[in-house]
Design an enzyme around this catalytic site. Structure first.
Site: not given
Ligand code: TTP
Length: 633
Positions: A88, A495, A521
């Site tokens: 920071d 799939d 598929g």
């Protein structure tokens, strides 16, 4: 000259920079540090007046930024980093602390208060070492600050506003960037320039040196608790075989010295998880009576050398369902476990002890029980169980890796040698492979998907999409996660028929589960369902260039402008040595390969996807998103 030995100490560690600041990222990347960026969500709202001096505020903010990220990664991402770095930067003028301006007026106020004066820039830095014990995050914080004095020239109103209108002040402490236009406002700088830019690199390296290279006795005696060790350059630090990489170890060494406890014969056992803990550093007295540490123990190498034993113990205990037996606080004696798993008592006892030493089981005089992390990840029916993947590792990957030597010599996958006539792809020849082998593979993929889906699904804002098709989405874990996060999405898993035929037993139950569609598929041969977002999770790294060409050309052709492709893969760093998990996976010698961020970007661009964004999630899988070019491109 060795410039990088200290940074090199972090090479094998998962280092996270808890900062969105591009300057910090650049400073650390420029010196070869490899890290992930996980910006902190900690709001910089600590009460400034409660700090006696401004740098304490910067240190505390840096610490809170880093701890927030460490906690979030540990809890949400199920992945504990080794080191988190937070920083920071503040500017102080008089008693005022200036952070980033909220608007132009605020920037004006800040810059006018700096005009013609000297001010201080403080950067607080926190280095948080993390470890996980029984699923709990343990942290060790080392922090420091650096101050640089900067003097501004007198700034005219015109110059001030011209600078403010450049937009540069807005994301910078004090409202200026010394590294760019803001440099023109500066008369002098006393101290570390990079500290002003957001990261005190020199002090950071010295802190690392202090942590990772144990000072010898005579050095320690002169070191004040909070001061920087006297390492003027880093040339004298070699990065050989030594394993002084455990900072906890050195802490305890320092403590022993400081507390004045005689070192002779003192054994410093490193605080480290895991089983292989032969490491102890015994200080011995040399001829001149000075206490010295002998050559350092190569613990990393010993750990790797013995690693296979640990893996196999985990595999066998999982396969014999030991963790299922000991779930939910069940405590059993070796003989009871042996009876239930139908194994010898002496063998079982040794296995249980091995698991206890690996932190997987707890051993008390009453018997053995699961640790929290075994209950969460090793019991086979738990939501985030890795059991399926462990069994896959044991039954398949283990055999494959016993042929690694030949695999390396030939550069080919050793499936034939390991499994006889099986083809490489379990789902390619449906008549040949057993249903059991396919189920096992699906269970493995399912368990990895469970671990990663949430981070992949939330890596990017996907609210602009209406339909998603997860190609090769297997049991639909990611699909369900996507619908849960974006209820308006229609999600289809596409799939192979053999996969789709077996998905039913993996589906979540309950009335609030939004359905996901499953379509059977082959994405190489069949038409793809229409969607405006396609997903390929853990697909590309296994495919050769030719198959990738077929698949990505097909997806690209069906994608309308504005549609997108989301990849979930492990993204390698540009040197391709990190994360080790991806690099080691490459040894399977599949026809595909693991890629770096720039390689994935190039690949997507080659197939017409633009505006490629990469999100390193901190989980096992990262996410890459590319948008199909609009015709204007
Ligand atoms: C003074 C000065 C600051 N700065 C920058 C460094 C820091 O990025 C920023 C101070 O804001 P910080 O709150 O320290 O950091 P940040 O918000 O940019 O990032 P994060 O909180 O995620 O770590 O100002 C410059 O780039 N140049 C300068 O000359």
């Amino acid at each position: 000259m060795a410039l990088k030995p200290v940074i090199g100490k972090l090479v094998s560690k998962r280092v996270v920079l808890a900062s969105a600041s591009p300057r910090r990222q650049e400073i650390l990347a420029n010196v070869g540090l490899r890290f992930e960026v996980v910006p902190s969500w900690f709001k910089e709202t600590l009460e400034k007046s409660s700090f006696a001096v401004p740098y304490e505020y910067a240190i505390e903010t840096a610490k809170q930024k880093a701890l927030e990220v460490a906690n979030r990664m540990h809890l949400k991402h199920l992945r504990t980093p080794d080191i988190v770095i937070g920083a920071d930067t503040i500017v102080t003028v008089g008693k005022q602390i200036l952070e980033k301006p909220v608007d132009k007026q605020d920037a004006y106020k800040m810059l006018s208060s700096l005009s013609g004066k000297e001010h201080s820039v403080f950067t607080g830095v926190a280095i948080v070492h993390c470890s996980s014990k029984d699923n709990r995050l343990e942290t060790e914080v080392t922090d420091f600050y650096e101050e640089t004095k900067v003097k501004f020239a007198e700034l005219s109103e015109e110059l001030l506003w011209e600078y403010i209108h450049s937009g540069e002040p807005m994301d910078k402490a004090g409202g200026y960037g010394i590294q760019a236009l803001g440099g023109m406002l500066v008369e002098y700088v006393h101290g570390d320039f990079l500290n002003v830019v957001g990261f005190p690199l020199n002090h950071f390296c010295k802190k690392l040196a202090e942590l990772y290279y144990p000072p010898l006795k005579h050095t320690i005696q002169h070191v004040k608790h909070d001061s920087i060790p006297s390492v003027e350059t880093f040339e004298n630090l070699s990065d050989g075989e030594s394993d002084s990489s455990n900072p906890m170890q050195h802490k305890s060494a320092n403590k022993l010295e400081r507390n004045g406890v005689p070192l002779s014969g003192a054994i410093h056992t490193p605080v480290n998880s895991g089983s292989i803990q032969p490491v102890c550093t015994v200080a011995v007295e040399n001829q001149s009576g000075v206490m010295e540490y002998p050559a350092k123990f190569p613990s990393k190498i010993v750990e790797l050398m013995d690693g296979f034993r640990a893996s196999k113990a985990l595999f066998v205990a999982s396969k014999l369902k030991v963790f299922d037996l000991l779930k939910d606080k069940c405590i059993l004696k070796p003989v009871d476990v042996a009876n239930k798993i139908e194994a010898s008592v002496c063998g079982t006892e040794r296995l249980l002890d091995a698991c206890a030493s690996l932190g997987l089981l707890e051993k008390t005089h009453q018997g053995y029980s699961n640790t929290d992390s075994a209950n969460t990840y090793l019991v086979s029916d738990r939501e985030y169980s890795l059991h399926g993947y462990i069994i896959h590792s044991n039954d398949r990957l283990w055999h494959l890796f016993t042929h690694l030597e030949v695999a390396v010599k030939e550069g080919t996958m050793q499936t034939h040698q390991a499994f006889g006539k099986e083809t490489e792809d379990l789902f390619q020849d449906s008549s040949y492979h057993s249903v059991e082998a396919k189920q096992r593979f699906m269970t493995a993929m399912h368990s990895i998907a469970k671990l990663t889906a949430r981070d992949v699904a939330t890596a990017f804002d996907l609210s602009q999409f209406r339909s998603v098709c997860d190609l090769g989405g297997c049991t639909g874990v990611l699909a369900h996660e996507l619908v849960q996060k974006n209820p308006n999405l229609n999600v289809t898993v596409f799939d192979l028929p053999d996969v789709i035929a077996n998905v039913s037993c993996f589906q979540p139950s309950g009335q609030h589960i939004t359905p996901v569609a499953f379509t059977a598929g082959d994405f190489f041969k069949d038409n793809l369902p229409e969607a405006d977002l396609y997903i390929l999770s853990l697909i590309l790294h296994d495919l050769n260039d030719e198959k990738i060409h077929i698949l990505l050309s097909k997806i690209s052709a069906i994608c309308k402008p504005g549609s997108a492709l989301l990849l979930a893969e492990i993204v390698l760093d540009e040197e391709k040595t990190h994360p080790p998990r991806a690099v080691l996976q490459s040894l399977s010698m599949t026809e595909g390969k693991q890629r770096s961020g720039s390689e994935y970007k190039q690949l997507l661009e080659k197939y017409g996807f633009t505006n490629v964004q990469i999100k390193i999630t901190g989980n096992v899988l990262d996410a890459i998103l590319g948008f199909k070019k609009t015709s204007a491109h």
